[in-house]
Write a protein that holds these residues in place. Structure first.
Motif, short mmCIF file in Angstrom:
data_model
loop_
_atom_site.label_atom_id
_atom_site.label_comp_id
_atom_site.label_asym_id
_atom_site.label_seq_id
_atom_site.Cartn_x
_atom_site.Cartn_y
_atom_site.Cartn_z
N LEU A 100 -4.54 2.11 -3.19
CA LEU A 100 -4.23 1.49 -4.48
C LEU A 100 -5.53 1.20 -5.23
O LEU A 100 -5.65 1.52 -6.42
CB LEU A 100 -3.42 0.21 -4.27
N CYS B 200 -2.78 -6.56 0.28
CA CYS B 200 -1.78 -5.73 0.96
C CYS B 200 -1.52 -6.24 2.37
O CYS B 200 -0.37 -6.34 2.80
CB CYS B 200 -2.25 -4.27 1.00
N THR C 50 -2.74 1.50 2.41
CA THR C 50 -2.12 1.33 1.10
C THR C 50 -3.07 0.58 0.17
O THR C 50 -3.25 0.96 -1.00
CB THR C 50 -0.79 0.56 1.24
N ALA D 163 1.45 2.82 -2.57
CA ALA D 163 0.27 2.68 -3.43
C ALA D 163 0.57 3.20 -4.83
O ALA D 163 0.18 2.59 -5.83
CB ALA D 163 -0.91 3.41 -2.82
N SER E 11 -0.72 -4.92 -5.55
CA SER E 11 -0.65 -4.82 -4.09
C SER E 11 0.65 -5.42 -3.56
O SER E 11 1.29 -4.85 -2.68
CB SER E 11 -1.83 -5.58 -3.47
#
Lengths: 331, 458
Positions: free
Chosen positions: A89, A60, A85, A128, A106
């Motif tokens: 995720l 990410c 995020t 996410a 991602s």
């Protein structure tokens, strides 16, 4: 006459003070609030938990830097949002998911769901969740393969119930395999699901921290979880043989993770209080409908994403009546 | 006399760090009149005052030096005796250019003839007393500076049933009103009685935030003989409790209609210092030539509450308070939420100056701006129930119609939205920009409407 101003004063408009909050500070609090869930995942799955968290977080951050570099924008990873995020995720992924899939998710989350919309603040959908749903649709088997720590795959209460329901069989008796307490704490057979779904207790702890720090408000978690509880309660009351108990709806699956960490995402939810309550009610209804009637055993991600899309409209139709105005103005 | 809790809860609001401890316990100290004073002609809302003295004229203490420049204006008096050195350009407390009358203080304190007074005001007609208030040059001392003789003379159709006395002082750092309430509660109460007489006996609500228990005690004591239509209302401490519209709502549960005046809902709000000034004018014939100013902020050596002559410069007050520990930062006239930053400490004190703050960089906020993250904190904080974030985005995109539809014109610029914004957006500037643009368009439309019929004729 004493000279009291050898140096010029700064000229700028009011207000001259600030409470000290910042985007970075909010994100840091979310990271802190996720620590209990990370700990629960690590205790449960050890290496796999760290692997997925590391892959998602680094992918990410890299994706964010790459996207912003290509778009010739400032490399704004200082706000920590890409890290949040990535962590969220990872907590939305099953423990055995291959690393490359996690990395792909991602990239989708950051590049497509976030940066292509203009970056933090402009994205419509929770990045996410967009990443997770992309993976769920693309790799349905890998994304629904749940594992116990010894890598034995297993059903979850929600999927077991859905399988039985689809086959017209009576629902499995959960009480012995999955005592509620184990599901809530995420221990023994109860430590099931995505990395962030293992322990509702851990999520709740983090959620309470966010509430205490005023990063989130209480309306969304309460109305989201409350709606699912009430709807499942009504159905269970009407026909307990064909409807899962509301306690199982709460103690399993992604409801707590979704209600405290995903549906409370600042960017993709309404700004008005009424809008936020309607948003949470919508999330609750959709979650329950998908869980009870849909093809997937779990509906939290879809519910939140659909309501993300409705957030701008909810804002538009819930503009508060300003002080000194009668309630007449149309949206 | 009753003591009540505020019956209605004001929406939104914030709780900034108050920093009042630096001066809350410090008695008011009179500032010795400095050698040079600059009495600003613009120290109220409305037209500037018109000087009636000329360069070289001798003036005495309390002498009229400028008359009201229109129906909504106020006159001004000399706080010292001396010679008019010049009538020149200066800066007003709100940072605007204004004519100033520069007086060289001769230190003699030669008194002028007192104004007319009515120590036995109870038997006087309201119009007579309003005349005395006008002659003393009294304006609202809470900050806006609306001429008091205009405010207390509403059109007969507007029945005032409640006179609210504003002792909230919700801005951080400021303690000028607080000290006045503690030290001169009788003066304030007698002023309130005069105003009540002028307004033909409305109920009285004296509003004080609960972080000033000593002020509540002092006024309760001063007012204990009053009838049951008089009450002290204890407000929860929050910003902006002292804003006129919020104050009226918290006490009466009434909302001043958009674009309207408090008198539209039967209310009238006067600041405590204004009440004291009314008493001085009516009973003693003393014009408004001095006011209490809180000098505070971490850059000030010895923060204090100073009774300053109008026209003394900020630097005089700061020097009286021991000067500055360091420089840099901001020099703010008023409070840190709505006050005006000044570049120049030679700005003179006007009738509306409640505080002079020298704040260090550490006390202030300097941030880079981030795009709005739509968190909605400003929405929860806005005491006017607006959507500051949505308005700010509309203004940023130059969608002024959208901003107007979202009622940007109702913004009171209290700064709560900017104070809580985690993205550090200059919310108040967006609001002001939107308001200014919309006002300009409205003016243009009005001009077109009035001029086009003739202009279109062949």
């Amino acid at each position: 006459m004493p000279d009291v101003e050898p140096q010029p004063w700064i000229l700028s408009p009011s207000p001259h003070i600030h409470e000290g909050s910042s985007v970075r500070g909010l994100m840091r609090d979310v990271l802190i609030a996720l620590l209990p869930a990370v700990l629960a995942a690590a205790l449960r799955h050890g290496f796999d938990a760290f692997r997925l968290i590391l892959v998602c977080a680094s992918s990410c951050v890299l994706a964010e830097m790459a996207a912003r570099f290509l778009m010739r924008r400032s490399l704004a990873i200082g706000d920590l949002s890409a890290l949040v995020t990535g962590l969220l995720l990872a907590l939305n992924l099953p423990p055995l998911l291959p690393s490359w899939m996690a990395a792909l998710g991602s990239f989708v989350a950051i590049i497509i769901a976030k940066q292509l919309f203009g970056g933090l603040g402009y994205n419509i959908f929770n990045p996410a969740l967009a990443g997770r749903v992309f993976l769920l649709i693309s790799f349905p088997v890998a994304m629904t393969t749940w594992a116990l720590p010894d890598a034995v795959t297993t059903a979850t209460p929600l999927s077991a119930w859905k399988t039985a329901w689809a086959a017209g069989a009576p629902p499995p008796a959960f009480g012995e395999t999955w005592p509620l307490r184990d599901l809530f704490l995420g221990i023994r057979n109860g430590g099931l699901g995505s990395l962030g779904e293992i322990s509702e207790a851990a999520i709740l702890l983090g959620g309470l921290y966010l509430l205490a720090r005023r990063v989130i408000d209480w309306e969304i978690p309460l109305f989201f979880i409350g709606t699912v509880a009430i709807l499942s309660g009504i159905f269970h009351w009407i026909d307990p043989t064909r409807n899962l108990s509301p306690l199982y709806h709460l103690a399993t699956g992604g409801l707590f993770l979704g209600a405290f960490f995903m549906a409370t995402d600042l960017v993709t939810t309404p700004v008005t209080r009424t809008g936020q309550i309607l948003f949470a009610l919508g999330c609750g209804v959709l979650t329950f409908v998908i869980r009870r009637f849909g093809g997937y055993p779990e509906g939290v991600s879809f519910a939140i994403l659909i309501m993300n899309g409705a957030a701008p409209l909810l804002d538009r139709y819930t503009v508060p009546r300003p002080y000194g105005h009668r309630r007449t103005s149309k949206p | 006399m009753k003591v009540l809790r505020a019956p209605f809860i004001v929406r939104g609001a914030t709780h900034p760090a108050y920093h009042k401890e630096a001066t809350a316990g410090r008695p008011i100290e009179p500032l010795p009149p400095p050698p040079i004073l600059q009495v600003p002609m613009l120290q109220h809302l409305g037209a500037p005052s018109k000087p009636i003295v000329q360069k070289g004229d001798k003036v005495s203490v309390g002498q009229l030096i400028a008359e009201a420049g229109g129906p909504v204006s106020a006159c001004a008096h000399s706080p010292v005796s001396g010679v008019v050195k010049a009538i020149t350009e200066g800066i007003s407390a709100t940072g605007r250019p204004t004519p100033v009358i520069e007086i060289e203080n001769d230190g003699q304190n030669t008194p002028a003839n007192l104004l007319q007074s009515r120590p036995d005001w109870t038997s006087e007609q309201p119009s007579t007393l309003i005349g005395l208030v006008a002659a003393a040059g009294i304006v609202g001392m809470g900050g806006a500076g609306f001429p008091t003789h205009v405010k207390i003379n509403p059109p007969p159709a507007k029945k005032i049933d409640t006179l609210i006395i504003n002792g909230a002082e919700c801005e951080p750092y400021l303690t000028a009103d607080h000290r006045l309430m503690v030290e001169q509660p009788q003066t304030i109460w007698q002023g309130i009685r005069i105003l009540r007489h002028i307004l033909r006996g409305p109920r009285i609500r004296v509003a004080i935030e609960d972080n000033k228990p000593d002020a509540i005690r002092a006024l309760t004591d001063a007012m204990k003989e009053a009838d049951d239509e008089v009450a002290i209302v204890v407000l929860p401490t929050a910003y902006p409790m002292g804003a006129e519209k919020q104050l009226i709502y918290s006490i009466l549960g009434r909302e001043v209609p958009s674009g309207g005046l408090p008198s539209d809902v039967g209310a009238l709000v006067e600041n405590v210092a204004t009440c004291a000034a009314v008493f001085d004018a009516v009973v003693h014939g003393r014009p408004l030539t001095h006011r209490v100013v809180t000098v505070s902020g971490s850059l000030v050596q010895r923060p204090a509450n100073v009774l300053a002559p109008i026209g003394a410069r900020f630097s005089d007050l700061i020097a009286f308070c021991g000067g500055l520990r360091a420089t840099g930062g901001k020099l703010i006239c008023g409070g840190p939420m709505m006050g005006v930053a000044h570049v120049d400490a030679s700005t003179p004190v006007g009738k509306t100056v409640s505080g002079i703050l020298a704040l260090s960089r550490r006390e202030l906020a300097f941030y880079e701006t981030h795009p709005c993250i739509a968190c909605g904190r400003c929405v929860r904080a806005c005491p006017m129930a607006l959507l500051p974030c949505t308005i700010s985005i509309a203004v940023e995109a130059k969608q002024f119609d959208e901003a107007e539809r979202l009622h940007v014109m109702d913004c009171i610029e209290c700064g709560c939205c900017a104070y809580v914004c985690p993205a550090h957006r200059p919310m108040v500037q967006f609001m002001r920009q939107g308001k200014a643009q919309i006002q300009m368009v409205r003016r243009l439309k009005l001009q077109q409407q009035t001029s086009s019929p003739t202009a279109l004729k062949p």
